[in-house]
Write a protein that holds these residues in place. Structure first.
Motif, PDB file in Angstrom:
ATOM      1  N   VAL A   1     -20.035  -1.403  23.668  1.00 61.00           N
ATOM      2  CA  VAL A   1     -19.056  -1.805  22.315  1.00 61.00           C
ATOM      3  C   VAL A   1     -17.646  -0.019  23.480  1.00 61.00           C
ATOM      4  CG1 VAL A   1     -18.444   0.692  20.892  1.00 61.00           C
ATOM      5  CG2 VAL A   1     -19.545  -1.200  20.336  1.00 61.00           C
ATOM      6  N   LEU A   2     -18.044   0.604  24.388  1.00 62.61           N
ATOM      7  CA  LEU A   2     -17.365   2.120  24.901  1.00 62.61           C
ATOM      8  C   LEU A   2     -16.714   1.120  25.988  1.00 62.61           C
ATOM      9  CD1 LEU A   2     -19.268   5.385  25.294  1.00 62.61           C
ATOM     10  CD2 LEU A   2     -17.522   4.971  24.104  1.00 62.61           C
ATOM     11  N   VAL A   3     -17.328  -0.187  26.285  1.00 64.60           N
ATOM     12  CA  VAL A   3     -15.946  -0.929  27.245  1.00 64.60           C
ATOM     13  C   VAL A   3     -15.208  -1.377  26.466  1.00 64.60           C
ATOM     14  CG1 VAL A   3     -16.074  -2.907  28.922  1.00 64.60           C
ATOM     15  CG2 VAL A   3     -17.827  -1.236  29.260  1.00 64.60           C
ATOM     16  N   ARG A   4     -15.232  -2.605  25.445  1.00 71.96           N
ATOM     17  CA  ARG A   4     -14.125  -2.700  24.893  1.00 71.96           C
ATOM     18  C   ARG A   4     -13.801  -1.973  24.285  1.00 71.96           C
ATOM     19  NH1 ARG A   4     -13.787  -7.708  26.119  1.00 71.96           N
ATOM     20  NH2 ARG A   4     -15.777  -9.157  26.290  1.00 71.96           N
ATOM     21  N   LEU A   5     -13.676  -0.725  24.269  1.00 67.95           N
ATOM     22  CA  LEU A   5     -12.923   0.185  23.835  1.00 67.95           C
ATOM     23  C   LEU A   5     -11.802   0.824  24.059  1.00 67.95           C
ATOM     24  CD1 LEU A   5     -14.511   2.243  20.649  1.00 67.95           C
ATOM     25  CD2 LEU A   5     -12.988   0.734  20.381  1.00 67.95           C
TER      26      LEU A   5
ATOM     27  N   ALA B   1      -6.528  -7.454  30.744  1.00 65.89           N
ATOM     28  CA  ALA B   1      -5.760  -5.471  30.464  1.00 65.89           C
ATOM     29  C   ALA B   1      -5.120  -5.228  31.162  1.00 65.89           C
ATOM     30  CB  ALA B   1      -6.998  -4.626  30.347  1.00 65.89           C
ATOM     31  N   ALA B   2      -4.015  -4.903  31.522  1.00 68.52           N
ATOM     32  CA  ALA B   2      -3.375  -4.361  32.376  1.00 68.52           C
ATOM     33  C   ALA B   2      -3.770  -2.622  32.965  1.00 68.52           C
ATOM     34  CB  ALA B   2      -1.163  -3.928  31.996  1.00 68.52           C
ATOM     35  N   GLY B   3      -3.463  -2.428  33.755  1.00 72.08           N
ATOM     36  CA  GLY B   3      -4.388  -1.371  34.691  1.00 72.08           C
ATOM     37  C   GLY B   3      -3.937   0.216  34.844  1.00 72.08           C
ATOM     38  N   ALA B   4      -2.862   0.088  34.883  1.00 74.70           N
ATOM     39  CA  ALA B   4      -2.101   1.184  34.438  1.00 74.70           C
ATOM     40  C   ALA B   4      -2.558   1.998  33.143  1.00 74.70           C
ATOM     41  CB  ALA B   4      -0.504   0.724  34.303  1.00 74.70           C
ATOM     42  N   PRO B   5      -2.560   1.587  32.084  1.00 75.88           N
ATOM     43  CA  PRO B   5      -2.539   2.316  30.759  1.00 75.88           C
ATOM     44  C   PRO B   5      -4.110   2.541  30.503  1.00 75.88           C
ATOM     45  CG  PRO B   5      -1.723   0.215  29.690  1.00 75.88           C
ATOM     46  CD  PRO B   5      -1.731  -0.311  31.776  1.00 75.88           C
ATOM     47  N   VAL B   6      -5.369   1.567  31.358  1.00 74.22           N
ATOM     48  CA  VAL B   6      -6.365   2.706  31.482  1.00 74.22           C
ATOM     49  C   VAL B   6      -6.485   2.986  32.715  1.00 74.22           C
ATOM     50  CG1 VAL B   6      -8.574   2.439  32.267  1.00 74.22           C
ATOM     51  CG2 VAL B   6      -7.146   0.637  31.014  1.00 74.22           C
ATOM     52  N   THR B   7      -6.172   3.323  33.875  1.00 75.97           N
ATOM     53  CA  THR B   7      -6.071   4.721  34.008  1.00 75.97           C
ATOM     54  C   THR B   7      -5.231   6.326  33.391  1.00 75.97           C
ATOM     55  OG1 THR B   7      -3.980   3.796  35.562  1.00 75.97           O
ATOM     56  CG2 THR B   7      -6.288   3.711  36.250  1.00 75.97           C
ATOM     57  N   ALA B   8      -4.033   5.666  33.437  1.00 79.28           N
ATOM     58  CA  ALA B   8      -3.184   6.700  32.833  1.00 79.28           C
ATOM     59  C   ALA B   8      -4.233   7.004  31.233  1.00 79.28           C
ATOM     60  CB  ALA B   8      -2.067   6.119  32.461  1.00 79.28           C
ATOM     61  N   ASP B   9      -5.098   6.386  30.582  1.00 81.07           N
ATOM     62  CA  ASP B   9      -4.924   7.054  29.438  1.00 81.07           C
ATOM     63  C   ASP B   9      -6.385   7.613  29.391  1.00 81.07           C
ATOM     64  OD1 ASP B   9      -6.144   7.576  26.659  1.00 81.07           O
ATOM     65  OD2 ASP B   9      -5.019   5.102  25.547  1.00 81.07           O
ATOM     66  N   SER B  10      -6.361   8.949  29.096  1.00 84.40           N
ATOM     67  CA  SER B  10      -6.958   9.912  29.734  1.00 84.40           C
ATOM     68  C   SER B  10      -8.897   9.416  28.605  1.00 84.40           C
ATOM     69  CB  SER B  10      -7.668  11.192  29.633  1.00 84.40           C
ATOM     70  OG  SER B  10      -7.127  11.662  28.309  1.00 84.40           O
ATOM     71  N   GLY B  11      -8.523   8.748  26.990  1.00 83.60           N
ATOM     72  CA  GLY B  11      -9.549   8.579  26.330  1.00 83.60           C
ATOM     73  C   GLY B  11      -9.903   7.257  26.631  1.00 83.60           C
ATOM     74  N   ARG B  12      -9.425   6.036  27.220  1.00 85.30           N
ATOM     75  CA  ARG B  12     -10.049   5.129  27.817  1.00 85.30           C
ATOM     76  C   ARG B  12     -10.901   6.263  29.023  1.00 85.30           C
ATOM     77  NH1 ARG B  12      -5.762   0.712  27.172  1.00 85.30           N
ATOM     78  NH2 ARG B  12      -4.882   0.308  25.259  1.00 85.30           N
ATOM     79  N   ARG B  13     -10.093   6.246  29.879  1.00 83.36           N
ATOM     80  CA  ARG B  13     -11.093   6.527  31.429  1.00 83.36           C
ATOM     81  C   ARG B  13     -11.860   7.249  30.890  1.00 83.36           C
ATOM     82  NH1 ARG B  13      -7.339   8.461  33.623  1.00 83.36           N
ATOM     83  NH2 ARG B  13      -7.342  10.972  33.582  1.00 83.36           N
ATOM     84  N   ALA B  14     -12.036   8.237  29.938  1.00 86.73           N
ATOM     85  CA  ALA B  14     -13.809   8.675  29.345  1.00 86.73           C
ATOM     86  C   ALA B  14     -14.368   7.646  28.792  1.00 86.73           C
ATOM     87  CB  ALA B  14     -13.205  10.117  28.482  1.00 86.73           C
ATOM     88  N   ALA B  15     -14.027   7.278  27.639  1.00 88.69           N
ATOM     89  CA  ALA B  15     -14.835   6.121  26.983  1.00 88.69           C
ATOM     90  C   ALA B  15     -15.983   4.869  28.191  1.00 88.69           C
ATOM     91  CB  ALA B  15     -13.974   5.198  26.141  1.00 88.69           C
TER      92      ALA B  15
END
Length: 225
Positions: free
Chosen positions: A33-37, A45-59
């Motif tokens: 679930v955390l990976v999907r979120l 998925a584009a790489g930039a939003p994942v690395t820039a979004d601290s919430g996604r990185r934490a998940a």
């Protein structure tokens, strides 16, 4: 028909071992679930939003931290299932069952390690990740989990369902659910998001059944004379 001695011994599974399957199912479901979120679009998925979004990185980091513990409890779960089946297990199917479980664990660890390396190599939020290494690592981890680990899980589920059907150690509804789960993991999971959750759901059902069966088989203390 009178139950044989091996059949009775097959039900003497320690409750703690069955509980390990429950913990594995919950940990794996939470990680998925955390990976999907964290990466809702999956491998595209584009790489930039994942690395820039601290919430996604934490998940994603939380999910990756759960994977080793899920693997440890999965090994205990395999032991619980084999103890539940007992000495009457089919050697060929037992080998396929054990081998697919070990390959699934190794593949899951490999995918988690690849994803962790990609996250650890990200640049500061102001900079975009290097497209080549990021795309390779992201696709490698995602494909390893959805294409290979889930199909090994399908072999694991189907082999246990066949064992349960032949030996009668699993109820018929659970064997039917097992075959449906295997088909889902083989043909649906790689293309449909969230479909991989059927594996921890099936594991939870099997673990609850083992706990219930071991509780019924536990001998009651003799009444005082």
């Amino acid at each position: 028909m009178q139950e044989s001695a091996p059949g009775r011994r097959a039900l003497e599974t320690p409750r703690a071992a069955g509980l390990a399957g429950v913990v594995f199912a919950l940990l794996l479901a939470a990680a998925m679930v955390l990976v999907r979120l964290g990466i809702p679009e999956g491998a595209d998925a584009a790489g930039a939003p994942v690395t820039a979004d601290s919430g996604r990185r934490a998940a994603l980091r939380t999910a990756l931290a759960l994977v080793p513990f899920a693997g440890i409890f999965f090994l205990w779960f395999i032991g619980a299932v084999r103890a539940h089946v007992g000495a009457v297990e089919d050697k060929f199917l037992a080998t396929v069952f054990l081998g697919s479980g070990l390959v699934f664990t190794a593949t899951m660890f490999g995918a988690a390690a690849a994803a962790s390396a990609v996250l650890g190599a990200h640049r500061p939020a102001a900079l975009l990740p290097v497209p080549g290494p990021w795309d390779f690592g992201r696709h490698f981890a995602y494909t390893l989990m959805t294409e290979y680990a889930m199909r090994m899980a399908a072999v694991f589920v189907s082999s246990l369902s066949v064992i349960g059907h032949r030996l009668g150690v699993l109820p018929r509804p659970l064997t039917v659910v097992g075959f449906l789960t295997a088909l889902t993991l083989l043909f649906v999971s790689p293309n449909v998001p969230w479909a991989e959750l059927v594996f921890p759901a099936w594991s939870l059902l099997i673990s609850v059944h083992i706990l219930t069966a071991s509780g019924r088989a536990r001998p009651r203390p003799a009444a005082p004379g």
